[in-house]
Design a protein around this motif. Structure first.
Motif, PDB file in Angstrom:
ATOM      1  N   LEU A   1      -2.606  -3.810  -0.937  1.00  0.00           N
ATOM      2  CA  LEU A   1      -1.937  -3.601  -2.218  1.00  0.00           C
ATOM      3  C   LEU A   1      -2.911  -2.880  -3.134  1.00  0.00           C
ATOM      4  O   LEU A   1      -4.062  -3.307  -3.275  1.00  0.00           O
ATOM      5  CB  LEU A   1      -1.527  -4.941  -2.832  1.00  0.00           C
TER       6      LEU A   1
ATOM      7  N   GLU B   1      -3.384  -1.440  -6.983  1.00  0.00           N
ATOM      8  CA  GLU B   1      -2.904  -1.365  -8.353  1.00  0.00           C
ATOM      9  C   GLU B   1      -3.463  -0.117  -9.036  1.00  0.00           C
ATOM     10  O   GLU B   1      -4.546   0.355  -8.717  1.00  0.00           O
ATOM     11  CB  GLU B   1      -3.329  -2.590  -9.177  1.00  0.00           C
TER      12      GLU B   1
ATOM     13  N   CYS C   1       1.866  -1.064  -8.365  1.00  0.00           N
ATOM     14  CA  CYS C   1       1.269  -1.714  -7.194  1.00  0.00           C
ATOM     15  C   CYS C   1       1.910  -1.081  -5.964  1.00  0.00           C
ATOM     16  O   CYS C   1       3.091  -1.305  -5.696  1.00  0.00           O
ATOM     17  CB  CYS C   1       1.527  -3.211  -7.234  1.00  0.00           C
TER      18      CYS C   1
ATOM     19  N   ALA D   1       2.049  -0.279  -1.838  1.00  0.00           N
ATOM     20  CA  ALA D   1       1.732  -0.896  -0.549  1.00  0.00           C
ATOM     21  C   ALA D   1       2.399  -0.091   0.557  1.00  0.00           C
ATOM     22  O   ALA D   1       3.498  -0.433   0.988  1.00  0.00           O
ATOM     23  CB  ALA D   1       2.192  -2.347  -0.511  1.00  0.00           C
TER      24      ALA D   1
ATOM     25  N   PHE E   1       8.470  -5.002   0.543  1.00  0.00           N
ATOM     26  CA  PHE E   1       8.382  -5.972  -0.543  1.00  0.00           C
ATOM     27  C   PHE E   1       9.486  -7.013  -0.483  1.00  0.00           C
ATOM     28  O   PHE E   1       9.297  -8.160  -0.884  1.00  0.00           O
ATOM     29  CB  PHE E   1       8.421  -5.254  -1.890  1.00  0.00           C
TER      30      PHE E   1
ATOM     31  N   ILE F   1       6.713 -11.456  -4.898  1.00  0.00           N
ATOM     32  CA  ILE F   1       5.748 -10.544  -5.509  1.00  0.00           C
ATOM     33  C   ILE F   1       5.406 -11.050  -6.895  1.00  0.00           C
ATOM     34  O   ILE F   1       6.299 -11.421  -7.667  1.00  0.00           O
ATOM     35  CB  ILE F   1       6.322  -9.125  -5.626  1.00  0.00           C
TER      36      ILE F   1
ATOM     37  N   THR G   1       6.694   0.294  -3.983  1.00  0.00           N
ATOM     38  CA  THR G   1       5.900   0.129  -5.201  1.00  0.00           C
ATOM     39  C   THR G   1       6.560  -0.883  -6.130  1.00  0.00           C
ATOM     40  O   THR G   1       7.774  -0.887  -6.284  1.00  0.00           O
ATOM     41  CB  THR G   1       5.736   1.474  -5.933  1.00  0.00           C
TER      42      THR G   1
ATOM     43  N   CYS H   1      -1.757  -7.517  -8.533  1.00  0.00           N
ATOM     44  CA  CYS H   1      -0.481  -7.796  -7.884  1.00  0.00           C
ATOM     45  C   CYS H   1      -0.765  -8.534  -6.594  1.00  0.00           C
ATOM     46  O   CYS H   1      -1.844  -8.405  -6.001  1.00  0.00           O
ATOM     47  CB  CYS H   1       0.343  -6.538  -7.661  1.00  0.00           C
TER      48      CYS H   1
ATOM     49  N   TYR I   1      -1.616 -12.064  -0.103  1.00  0.00           N
ATOM     50  CA  TYR I   1      -2.198 -10.718  -0.141  1.00  0.00           C
ATOM     51  C   TYR I   1      -2.425 -10.307  -1.592  1.00  0.00           C
ATOM     52  O   TYR I   1      -1.550 -10.508  -2.439  1.00  0.00           O
ATOM     53  CB  TYR I   1      -1.279  -9.717   0.549  1.00  0.00           C
TER      54      TYR I   1
ATOM     55  N   GLY J   1      -4.184  -7.282  -4.403  1.00  0.00           N
ATOM     56  CA  GLY J   1      -4.806  -6.005  -4.688  1.00  0.00           C
ATOM     57  C   GLY J   1      -6.182  -6.210  -5.300  1.00  0.00           C
ATOM     58  O   GLY J   1      -6.607  -7.341  -5.547  1.00  0.00           O
TER      59      GLY J   1
END
Length: 122
Positions: A4, A6, A22, A24, A29, A34, A78, A96, A111, A113
């Protein structure tokens, strides 16, 4: 491995706006809860808004409700955090995170960022 990333932090005057992103790549997602979290120096990490897995309901901390909006663009993998009417007390590192369970607590997220810094001047 899930990554992730940001972006979008910076310095803004009180009353201003910022939009954090954010990203990925390759990450779905919709399969995860999230959350955006923030941590100011000397304070615990706190959930700001979160999107639940499944029904995609959102939860906002009282301190940001009505000013912050979390959203996602699945086509771009995102998640965004639109922050309006910023206050000096919003100054923090923003992260995030994605988790397999619906939760507002950072320890439930799997997980993370690397974070992006937001500074709001008075």
């Amino acid at each position: 491995e899930v990554q992730l990333v940001e972006s979008g932090g910076g310095l803004v005057q009180a009353g201003g706006s910022l939009r954090l992103s954010c990203a990925a790549p390759g990450f779905t997602f919709d399969d995860y809860a999230i959350g955006w979290f923030r941590q100011a120096p000397g304070k615990e990490r706190e959930g700001v808004p979160c999107i639940s897995k499944g029904d995609r309901s959102t939860y906002y901390a009282d301190s940001v409700r009505g000013r912050f909006t979390i959203s996602s663009d699945n086509a771009k993998n995102t998640v965004y955090l639109q922050m309006n009417s910023l206050k000096p007390e919003d100054t923090a590192s923003y992260y995030c995170a994605a988790g397999v369970v619906n939760s507002y607590y950072p320890y439930d997220y799997n997980y993370w960022g690397q974070g992006t810094q937001v500074a709001v001047s008075s």
